[in-house]
Design a protein around this motif. Structure first.
Motif, mmCIF file in Angstrom:
data_model
loop_
_atom_site.group_PDB
_atom_site.id
_atom_site.type_symbol
_atom_site.label_atom_id
_atom_site.label_comp_id
_atom_site.label_asym_id
_atom_site.label_seq_id
_atom_site.Cartn_x
_atom_site.Cartn_y
_atom_site.Cartn_z
ATOM 1 N N MET A 188 0.835 -1.196 0.000
ATOM 2 C CA MET A 188 0.000 0.000 0.000
ATOM 3 C C MET A 188 0.874 1.252 0.000
ATOM 4 O O MET A 188 1.937 1.277 0.617
ATOM 5 C CB MET A 188 -0.919 0.000 1.231
ATOM 6 N N THR A 189 0.405 2.290 -0.697
ATOM 7 C CA THR A 189 1.144 3.550 -0.766
ATOM 8 C C THR A 189 0.314 4.662 -0.138
ATOM 9 O O THR A 189 -0.893 4.521 0.095
ATOM 10 C CB THR A 189 1.453 3.926 -2.219
ATOM 11 N N PHE A 190 0.943 5.813 0.124
ATOM 12 C CA PHE A 190 0.215 6.953 0.671
ATOM 13 C C PHE A 190 -0.812 7.478 -0.341
ATOM 14 O O PHE A 190 -1.831 8.047 0.043
ATOM 15 C CB PHE A 190 1.194 8.063 1.067
ATOM 16 N N ALA A 191 -0.553 7.257 -1.631
ATOM 17 C CA ALA A 191 -1.476 7.718 -2.657
ATOM 18 C C ALA A 191 -2.828 7.007 -2.573
ATOM 19 O O ALA A 191 -3.842 7.531 -3.039
ATOM 20 C CB ALA A 191 -0.873 7.505 -4.043
ATOM 21 N N SER A 192 -2.856 5.831 -1.959
ATOM 22 C CA SER A 192 -4.102 5.066 -1.834
ATOM 23 C C SER A 192 -4.910 5.449 -0.597
ATOM 24 O O SER A 192 -5.963 4.869 -0.342
ATOM 25 C CB SER A 192 -3.783 3.568 -1.787
ATOM 26 N N LEU A 193 -4.429 6.432 0.173
ATOM 27 C CA LEU A 193 -5.080 6.794 1.438
ATOM 28 C C LEU A 193 -5.910 8.084 1.337
ATOM 29 O O LEU A 193 -6.211 8.705 2.349
ATOM 30 C CB LEU A 193 -4.015 6.949 2.542
ATOM 31 N N GLN A 194 -6.268 8.469 0.112
ATOM 32 C CA GLN A 194 -7.115 9.647 -0.140
ATOM 33 C C GLN A 194 -6.404 10.971 0.163
ATOM 34 O O GLN A 194 -7.054 11.997 0.352
ATOM 35 C CB GLN A 194 -8.429 9.556 0.654
ATOM 36 N N LEU A 195 -5.091 10.960 0.237
ATOM 37 C CA LEU A 195 -4.345 12.208 0.361
ATOM 38 C C LEU A 195 -4.253 12.848 -1.020
ATOM 39 O O LEU A 195 -4.054 12.150 -2.026
ATOM 40 C CB LEU A 195 -2.937 11.941 0.906
ATOM 41 N N ASN A 196 -4.380 14.179 -1.077
ATOM 42 C CA ASN A 196 -4.359 14.823 -2.391
ATOM 43 C C ASN A 196 -2.924 14.947 -2.924
ATOM 44 O O ASN A 196 -1.951 14.729 -2.200
ATOM 45 C CB ASN A 196 -5.068 16.183 -2.357
ATOM 46 N N THR A 197 -2.819 15.299 -4.176
ATOM 47 C CA THR A 197 -1.512 15.325 -4.837
ATOM 48 C C THR A 197 -0.582 16.373 -4.237
ATOM 49 O O THR A 197 0.641 16.184 -4.229
ATOM 50 C CB THR A 197 -1.683 15.610 -6.342
ATOM 51 N N VAL A 198 -1.153 17.462 -3.718
ATOM 52 C CA VAL A 198 -0.325 18.512 -3.120
ATOM 53 C C VAL A 198 0.373 17.985 -1.865
ATOM 54 O O VAL A 198 1.584 18.195 -1.670
ATOM 55 C CB VAL A 198 -1.183 19.755 -2.777
ATOM 56 N N VAL A 199 -0.388 17.305 -1.008
ATOM 57 C CA VAL A 199 0.203 16.738 0.214
ATOM 58 C C VAL A 199 1.182 15.630 -0.144
ATOM 59 O O VAL A 199 2.272 15.532 0.437
ATOM 60 C CB VAL A 199 -0.898 16.215 1.164
ATOM 61 N N LEU A 200 0.822 14.793 -1.101
ATOM 62 C CA LEU A 200 1.711 13.692 -1.502
ATOM 63 C C LEU A 200 3.064 14.218 -1.995
ATOM 64 O O LEU A 200 4.112 13.626 -1.725
ATOM 65 C CB LEU A 200 1.054 12.847 -2.599
ATOM 66 N N SER A 201 3.039 15.334 -2.691
ATOM 67 C CA SER A 201 4.289 15.905 -3.209
ATOM 68 C C SER A 201 5.144 16.517 -2.111
ATOM 69 O O SER A 201 6.341 16.752 -2.306
ATOM 70 C CB SER A 201 3.984 16.963 -4.271
ATOM 71 N N ALA A 202 4.529 16.777 -0.945
ATOM 72 C CA ALA A 202 5.260 17.400 0.164
ATOM 73 C C ALA A 202 5.749 16.391 1.200
ATOM 74 O O ALA A 202 6.367 16.778 2.198
ATOM 75 C CB ALA A 202 4.350 18.433 0.852
ATOM 76 N N LEU A 203 5.499 15.103 0.976
ATOM 77 C CA LEU A 203 5.893 14.088 1.953
ATOM 78 C C LEU A 203 7.410 14.028 2.114
ATOM 79 O O LEU A 203 8.143 14.083 1.124
ATOM 80 C CB LEU A 203 5.383 12.702 1.539
ATOM 81 N N PRO A 204 7.906 13.890 3.354
ATOM 82 C CA PRO A 204 9.348 13.705 3.574
ATOM 83 C C PRO A 204 9.830 12.421 2.892
ATOM 84 O O PRO A 204 9.049 11.465 2.733
ATOM 85 C CB PRO A 204 9.455 13.595 5.098
ATOM 86 N N LEU A 261 -3.243 18.547 7.918
ATOM 87 C CA LEU A 261 -2.679 19.594 7.062
ATOM 88 C C LEU A 261 -3.446 19.700 5.737
ATOM 89 O O LEU A 261 -3.572 20.786 5.164
ATOM 90 C CB LEU A 261 -1.199 19.325 6.806
ATOM 91 N N GLN A 262 -3.958 18.572 5.251
ATOM 92 C CA GLN A 262 -4.740 18.598 4.014
ATOM 93 C C GLN A 262 -6.018 19.418 4.188
ATOM 94 O O GLN A 262 -6.508 20.027 3.231
ATOM 95 C CB GLN A 262 -5.079 17.168 3.583
ATOM 96 N N LYS A 263 -6.546 19.443 5.416
ATOM 97 C CA LYS A 263 -7.802 20.145 5.683
ATOM 98 C C LYS A 263 -7.612 21.647 5.939
ATOM 99 O O LYS A 263 -8.584 22.396 6.006
ATOM 100 C CB LYS A 263 -8.489 19.507 6.898
ATOM 101 N N VAL A 264 -6.376 22.092 6.113
ATOM 102 C CA VAL A 264 -6.125 23.497 6.440
ATOM 103 C C VAL A 264 -6.174 24.356 5.183
ATOM 104 O O VAL A 264 -5.610 23.987 4.142
ATOM 105 C CB VAL A 264 -4.749 23.655 7.133
ATOM 106 N N ASP A 265 -6.833 25.507 5.302
ATOM 107 C CA ASP A 265 -6.926 26.468 4.203
ATOM 108 C C ASP A 265 -5.777 27.475 4.313
ATOM 109 O O ASP A 265 -5.726 28.274 5.243
ATOM 110 C CB ASP A 265 -8.272 27.194 4.265
ATOM 111 N N ALA A 266 -4.856 27.432 3.368
ATOM 112 C CA ALA A 266 -3.683 28.307 3.409
ATOM 113 C C ALA A 266 -4.054 29.777 3.258
ATOM 114 O O ALA A 266 -3.289 30.665 3.662
ATOM 115 C CB ALA A 266 -2.687 27.902 2.322
ATOM 116 N N GLU A 267 -5.223 30.062 2.685
ATOM 117 C CA GLU A 267 -5.649 31.445 2.482
ATOM 118 C C GLU A 267 -6.235 32.056 3.742
ATOM 119 O O GLU A 267 -6.397 33.275 3.829
ATOM 120 C CB GLU A 267 -6.693 31.492 1.352
ATOM 121 N N GLN A 268 -6.578 31.230 4.693
ATOM 122 C CA GLN A 268 -7.187 31.701 5.946
ATOM 123 C C GLN A 268 -6.118 31.751 7.039
ATOM 124 O O GLN A 268 -5.684 30.737 7.544
ATOM 125 C CB GLN A 268 -8.331 30.769 6.364
#
Length: 414
Positions: A1-17, A59-66
């Motif tokens: 299983m990968t993190f991509a299969s856990l409903q994380l969006n592409t933005v968060v996936l690209s920021a993974l350590p 972090l996926q749920k946080v709105d960067a504009e707010q």
């Protein structure tokens, strides 16, 4: 299983350590549930990746504009606050999100100034946060998600009144997550009282010790513990050793004994100021200090990369604390060694730990340290008394008036 299969969006996936390649069990179970917006009560062994299990979907749920606090992580200690903040910042910085730490031992004015520039995620200890909320320096009116990390400690009476007051500042329509390695039944009712129809997630048997930890228990005389510890340290080529004791004074005293024996050592406990605590922990993590002696201040959540050995110089009276202590080693699937020096006076504590963990935890004798102490006599199911010989010896000692009276009598013919 990968993190991509856990409903994380592409933005968060690209920021993974880079070290996050395969999800751990708790991450696999918790992340999709948190993304769905459900309250979660999660139990997972120490070192199993709990921070990213709640941190990534948070972090996926946080709105960067707010530019207001949208997520709050409550933790019981400053050290854990620092560690959680550092972990979250690895991802948050790449997402353009600000994670701020708020805890005691640091200048309140400096923290107030930092908060003035705004933050979306706050990691805090209860005391300092409640102070800032009461003075209206901090507002939780925009809070969407609340995390109680090491929740069993936060639910105990020492913290619980402050935590309840903090929750009263937060919107009722929020998502609440509780994460811990242990959660006694006596505290679970309080936990459920701050949640809405939570989904219970258990990545392992509750109160269990990971299989990668090898446990060794040595029965020694109580007075022999310092020398037994020194002998173990000198006989083994361990680069890093975390030693737990029950009291602050004992940490300083034991550190002095080890230092005299030529061992690189430092003590860390709650009486040290924050800058000293941070410096001492940094030296230990960088291998500048070989042995760190601490109270249960460091038993929760503190991660030291590849820490090989944990030693209990004293057994904790509270059995779940044992699980947290030994969980400092064998983290993220690595192997580790947990040694406990046990005396007869700790028989009840050992029994409680065995019952909690379901492990046999047999004791052995340590070479060169024969056990001469006698077990306390059982008076009743809850009371023990010392052997009569010990009591007589104490009375004889108290009756002596001069140092000469403590010297052994000469035998005839000597």
């Amino acid at each position: 299983m990968t993190f991509a299969s856990l409903q994380l969006n592409t933005v968060v996936l690209s920021a993974l350590p880079s070290q996050l390649t395969t999800p751990t069990d708790i991450q696999r179970l918790a992340i999709p549930t948190i993304i769905k917006g459900k309250d979660v009560l999660a139990l997972a062994q120490t070192g199993s990746g709990k921070t990213f299990a709640f941190g990534l979907p948070m972090l996926q749920k946080v709105d960067a504009e707010q530019n207001e606090i949208q997520s709050l992580v409550l933790v019981p200690t400053r050290e854990l606050a620092s560690q959680v903040t550092t972990s979250l910042q690895q991802v948050a910085n790449k997402l353009g999100l600000k994670v701020t730490m708020l805890c005691g031992g640091v200048s309140a004015d400096m923290q107030k100034e930092e908060l003035g520039s705004g933050a979306q995620v706050l990691v805090a200890t209860p005391g300092r946060l409640l102070d800032f909320l009461s003075k209206e320096i901090v507002s939780l009116k925009s809070l969407k998600l609340l995390v109680l990390d090491e929740a069993d400690r936060l639910l105990e009476m020492g913290f619980w009144p402050d935590v309840q007051k903090i929750i009263s500042f937060a919107p009722a329509a929020r998502q609440t997550l509780l994460f811990s390695a242990t959660l006694p039944e006596t505290l679970e009712a309080a936990a459920l009282g701050v949640m809405y129809q939570p989904e219970r997630i258990a990545a392992n048997l509750q109160n269990s010790v990971v299989d990668e930890i090898k446990e060794q228990l040595y029965l020694v005389n109580k007075g022999s513990k310092p020398q037994a510890l020194i002998a173990l340290l000198k006989q083994n080529n361990w680069q890093q050793v975390l030693v737990f004791v029950s009291e602050k004074k004992a940490a300083d005293t034991l550190a002095k004994r080890l230092n005299k024996a030529g061992i690189s050592v430092a003590a860390l406990h709650g009486d040290k100021d924050q800058s000293a605590r941070e410096h001492t922990l940094a030296d230990f993590k960088s291998l500048e200090t070989r042995v760190l002696i601490t109270t249960d201040l460091l038993s929760r959540g503190i991660h030291v990369d590849a820490l090989p050995v944990v030693i209990n110089a004293d057994l904790p009276e509270n059995a779940p604390v044992y699980v947290h202590r030994v969980g400092r080693t064998a983290r993220a699937g690595q192997n580790g060694l947990a040694i406990s020096l046990v005396c007869h006076g700790e028989a009840e504590a050992l029994m409680s730990i065995r019952q909690l963990t379901g492990r046999s935890m047999e004791t052995a004798e340590l070479d060169g340290f024969p056990v001469t102490d006698k077990p306390a006599e059982q008076v009743s199911s809850t009371e023990r008394k010392r052997p009569p010989r010990d009591k007589k010896a104490n009375r004889r000692s108290q009756a002596k008036k001069s140092i000469k009276q403590f010297k052994p009598k000469r035998k005839s013919g000597e």
